[in-house]
Write a protein that holds these residues in place. Sequence first.
Motif, PDB file in Angstrom:
ATOM      1  N   ASP A   5      25.604  12.541  -7.600  1.00 49.10           N
ATOM      2  CA  ASP A   5      23.947  12.442  -6.987  1.00 49.10           C
ATOM      3  C   ASP A   5      23.857  13.550  -9.051  1.00 49.10           C
ATOM      4  OD1 ASP A   5      25.054  14.835  -7.527  1.00 49.10           O
ATOM      5  OD2 ASP A   5      23.495  15.410  -5.862  1.00 49.10           O
ATOM      6  N   ALA A   6      24.353  12.742  -9.965  1.00 45.80           N
ATOM      7  CA  ALA A   6      24.339  13.527 -11.062  1.00 45.80           C
ATOM      8  C   ALA A   6      25.899  13.056 -12.016  1.00 45.80           C
ATOM      9  CB  ALA A   6      24.494  15.120 -11.401  1.00 45.80           C
ATOM     10  N   PRO A   7      25.589  10.989 -12.005  1.00 42.02           N
ATOM     11  CA  PRO A   7      27.324  10.843 -12.619  1.00 42.02           C
ATOM     12  C   PRO A   7      27.697  11.099 -13.533  1.00 42.02           C
ATOM     13  CG  PRO A   7      24.945   9.319 -12.687  1.00 42.02           C
ATOM     14  CD  PRO A   7      24.588  10.508 -12.010  1.00 42.02           C
ATOM     15  N   LEU A   8      26.609  11.928 -15.031  1.00 44.52           N
ATOM     16  CA  LEU A   8      26.682  11.555 -16.257  1.00 44.52           C
ATOM     17  C   LEU A   8      27.380  13.049 -15.786  1.00 44.52           C
ATOM     18  CD1 LEU A   8      23.577  10.151 -17.692  1.00 44.52           C
ATOM     19  CD2 LEU A   8      26.124   9.428 -18.506  1.00 44.52           C
ATOM     20  N   ALA A   9      27.064  13.594 -15.829  1.00 45.67           N
ATOM     21  CA  ALA A   9      27.622  15.183 -15.642  1.00 45.67           C
ATOM     22  C   ALA A   9      28.794  15.330 -15.129  1.00 45.67           C
ATOM     23  CB  ALA A   9      26.593  16.594 -14.838  1.00 45.67           C
ATOM     24  N   PHE A  10      29.523  14.510 -13.441  1.00 44.82           N
ATOM     25  CA  PHE A  10      30.582  14.789 -13.003  1.00 44.82           C
ATOM     26  C   PHE A  10      30.858  14.384 -14.747  1.00 44.82           C
ATOM     27  CE2 PHE A  10      33.341  11.604 -11.517  1.00 44.82           C
ATOM     28  CZ  PHE A  10      33.886  12.439 -10.526  1.00 44.82           C
ATOM     29  N   LEU A  11      31.152  12.311 -15.270  1.00 41.33           N
ATOM     30  CA  LEU A  11      31.903  12.556 -15.974  1.00 41.33           C
ATOM     31  C   LEU A  11      32.171  13.571 -17.127  1.00 41.33           C
ATOM     32  CD1 LEU A  11      30.663   8.571 -15.934  1.00 41.33           C
ATOM     33  CD2 LEU A  11      32.754   9.576 -15.190  1.00 41.33           C
ATOM     34  N   ALA A  12      30.887  14.303 -17.182  1.00 41.46           N
ATOM     35  CA  ALA A  12      30.989  14.707 -18.534  1.00 41.46           C
ATOM     36  C   ALA A  12      32.251  16.198 -17.725  1.00 41.46           C
ATOM     37  CB  ALA A  12      30.441  15.860 -19.030  1.00 41.46           C
TER      38      ALA A  12
ATOM     39  N   ASN B 214       1.140  -1.107  -0.229  1.00 44.36           N
ATOM     40  CA  ASN B 214      -0.145  -0.357   0.313  1.00 44.36           C
ATOM     41  C   ASN B 214       0.930   1.648   0.224  1.00 44.36           C
ATOM     42  OD1 ASN B 214      -2.318  -0.906   0.182  1.00 44.36           O
ATOM     43  ND2 ASN B 214      -2.824  -1.076   2.140  1.00 44.36           N
ATOM     44  N   GLU B 215       1.930   1.392   0.704  1.00 46.12           N
ATOM     45  CA  GLU B 215       3.106   2.299   0.765  1.00 46.12           C
ATOM     46  C   GLU B 215       3.790   2.741  -0.967  1.00 46.12           C
ATOM     47  OE1 GLU B 215       4.756   2.331   5.312  1.00 46.12           O
ATOM     48  OE2 GLU B 215       5.307   0.760   4.319  1.00 46.12           O
ATOM     49  N   ILE B 216       3.717   1.830  -1.034  1.00 50.12           N
ATOM     50  CA  ILE B 216       4.432   2.092  -1.950  1.00 50.12           C
ATOM     51  C   ILE B 216       3.296   2.257  -2.812  1.00 50.12           C
ATOM     52  CG2 ILE B 216       5.361   0.464  -4.826  1.00 50.12           C
ATOM     53  CD1 ILE B 216       6.933  -1.297  -2.512  1.00 50.12           C
ATOM     54  N   ARG B 217       2.245   1.850  -3.618  1.00 53.53           N
ATOM     55  CA  ARG B 217       0.976   1.882  -4.373  1.00 53.53           C
ATOM     56  C   ARG B 217       1.155   3.723  -3.820  1.00 53.53           C
ATOM     57  NH1 ARG B 217      -1.751  -3.085  -3.395  1.00 53.53           N
ATOM     58  NH2 ARG B 217      -1.757  -4.392  -4.795  1.00 53.53           N
ATOM     59  N   GLU B 218       1.039   4.582  -2.845  1.00 51.73           N
ATOM     60  CA  GLU B 218       0.505   5.736  -2.738  1.00 51.73           C
ATOM     61  C   GLU B 218       1.371   6.665  -2.606  1.00 51.73           C
ATOM     62  OE1 GLU B 218      -0.601   5.362   1.435  1.00 51.73           O
ATOM     63  OE2 GLU B 218      -2.466   4.548   1.119  1.00 51.73           O
ATOM     64  N   SER B 219       2.720   5.478  -2.737  1.00 51.14           N
ATOM     65  CA  SER B 219       4.562   6.862  -3.534  1.00 51.14           C
ATOM     66  C   SER B 219       4.381   6.833  -5.185  1.00 51.14           C
ATOM     67  CB  SER B 219       5.439   6.752  -2.771  1.00 51.14           C
ATOM     68  OG  SER B 219       5.649   4.982  -3.478  1.00 51.14           O
ATOM     69  N   ASP B 220       4.928   7.908  -5.098  1.00 53.74           N
ATOM     70  CA  ASP B 220       5.412   7.963  -6.365  1.00 53.74           C
ATOM     71  C   ASP B 220       6.809   7.147  -6.585  1.00 53.74           C
ATOM     72  OD1 ASP B 220       6.493   8.880  -8.888  1.00 53.74           O
ATOM     73  OD2 ASP B 220       6.882  11.444  -8.586  1.00 53.74           O
ATOM     74  N   ASP B 221       6.613   5.612  -7.295  1.00 50.67           N
ATOM     75  CA  ASP B 221       6.954   5.296  -7.736  1.00 50.67           C
ATOM     76  C   ASP B 221       8.253   4.926  -9.114  1.00 50.67           C
ATOM     77  OD1 ASP B 221       5.569   4.320  -9.417  1.00 50.67           O
ATOM     78  OD2 ASP B 221       5.398   1.945  -7.740  1.00 50.67           O
ATOM     79  N   SER B 222       7.812   5.933  -9.668  1.00 50.58           N
ATOM     80  CA  SER B 222       8.622   5.804 -11.298  1.00 50.58           C
ATOM     81  C   SER B 222       9.502   7.663 -10.975  1.00 50.58           C
ATOM     82  CB  SER B 222       7.368   6.721 -11.924  1.00 50.58           C
ATOM     83  OG  SER B 222       7.843   6.337 -13.370  1.00 50.58           O
ATOM     84  N   VAL B 223      11.282   7.333 -11.078  1.00 49.05           N
ATOM     85  CA  VAL B 223      11.580   8.626 -11.359  1.00 49.05           C
ATOM     86  C   VAL B 223      12.785   8.604 -12.177  1.00 49.05           C
ATOM     87  CG1 VAL B 223      11.546   8.032  -8.800  1.00 49.05           C
ATOM     88  CG2 VAL B 223      13.171   6.751  -9.882  1.00 49.05           C
ATOM     89  N   THR B 224      14.004   9.200 -12.842  1.00 53.37           N
ATOM     90  CA  THR B 224      14.553   9.038 -14.394  1.00 53.37           C
ATOM     91  C   THR B 224      16.117   8.731 -14.014  1.00 53.37           C
ATOM     92  OG1 THR B 224      13.395  11.064 -14.799  1.00 53.37           O
ATOM     93  CG2 THR B 224      15.391  10.460 -15.825  1.00 53.37           C
ATOM     94  N   CYS B 225      16.108   7.419 -14.451  1.00 53.24           N
ATOM     95  CA  CYS B 225      17.702   6.494 -14.034  1.00 53.24           C
ATOM     96  C   CYS B 225      18.295   8.218 -14.121  1.00 53.24           C
ATOM     97  CB  CYS B 225      17.944   5.670 -14.491  1.00 53.24           C
ATOM     98  SG  CYS B 225      19.326   4.751 -14.891  1.00 53.24           S
ATOM     99  N   ALA B 226      19.639   7.820 -13.289  1.00 51.79           N
ATOM    100  CA  ALA B 226      20.778   8.544 -12.617  1.00 51.79           C
ATOM    101  C   ALA B 226      21.648   8.018 -13.712  1.00 51.79           C
ATOM    102  CB  ALA B 226      21.664   8.448 -11.143  1.00 51.79           C
ATOM    103  N   GLY B 227      21.535   6.892 -14.314  1.00 47.48           N
ATOM    104  CA  GLY B 227      22.534   6.597 -15.261  1.00 47.48           C
ATOM    105  C   GLY B 227      21.756   6.960 -16.656  1.00 47.48           C
ATOM    106  N   CYS B 228      20.872   6.743 -16.934  1.00 52.96           N
ATOM    107  CA  CYS B 228      20.233   6.198 -18.708  1.00 52.96           C
ATOM    108  C   CYS B 228      19.456   7.764 -18.763  1.00 52.96           C
ATOM    109  CB  CYS B 228      20.081   5.292 -19.455  1.00 52.96           C
ATOM    110  SG  CYS B 228      18.859   3.922 -18.512  1.00 52.96           S
TER     111      CYS B 228
END
Length: 316
Positions: A177-184, A7-21
């Motif tokens: 917390d922003a690996p692609l920006a770090f690698l750039a 129930n806690e998962i359904r009530e939360s925003d469980d879709s996020v943007t991947c930090a790597g791709c």
Amino acid sequence: MVERTMNEIRESDDSVTCAGCAAKARADVPAHVHRAPHNQRTYTLQRCPNCELQFWWPLQADPSVYEGEGFEAYVDYHTGKRPFPRWAEPLFAALPPHRGRALDIGCGDGAVLHRLAQIGYEPHGIDLDEKSIAVAREKFHLANVSVSTLDAFEHASGLRGEQFDLVTFFEVLEHQDAPLAFLAQVQRLCRPGGIVAGSVPNRDRFLARFDRRLGDGDLPPHHFLWFSRAALVRLFERAGFTNVDVTTTGALPYRQIVAKLAALFERRLRRVASLRWLVLPCKVLAPALAVVPWIGMRLAPSHLFFRCTAPATKPS
């Protein structure tokens, strides 16, 4: 770590943007949750179905865990007693004969830079931790090390037209917390075709879950990214690096495992008065108990060492 209810998962925003791709990632059901004692924030573990990276959400670094000695390792950094990091050893196995300018991002106490200087590199380093930089200057007599963010250092280097033949970052990428920006930024600091190398913890290492229960060092707000070999290769290739090679490293010698087990028994058992009598018997048993982790660490070592080549053309 604990598990959230359905129930806690359904009530939360469980879709996020991947930090790597940048793909959309959904939390596992049930998802891992960590309540960090350091800052009392709650983080959830996300697993990207596209690039296999595992990352903790929210992705928001907390620099206070370093200088504030939020974890045991930083006490060793600040006292100058830390042994040379075993996960950095592979760097010195196949360096080119040409020596140049080396930059170590997150250089800590300067141990890697000191060794690079001994074989002919011109050492430069930055770290957020003022106490560790003081050790680098006093213990290893390193002059070109400073307390700086990567943003500030990149800006100053750009004004001076500086680039580096070798850029390293050991145990740094998992903090981002922003690996692609770090690698750039790493690419812009490295000369075209230069070497980039470093290490991260191996999320598939032997007894990883047990290791995380002993301490919070591999959890946020200390570590935000968990890498497998495949996830690490994909991140570097997505960032534009070539000749990406990732190998396992960091297995402890048998004697060190025995010493660590003995120290662990003493530290844990002495906290409870009724169990203190077990300290000596456990120390006696440590050599026998160390056999299993010694074998396990060779099958699934603690770290991943990476080495790759910066693009032949400098990014804008």
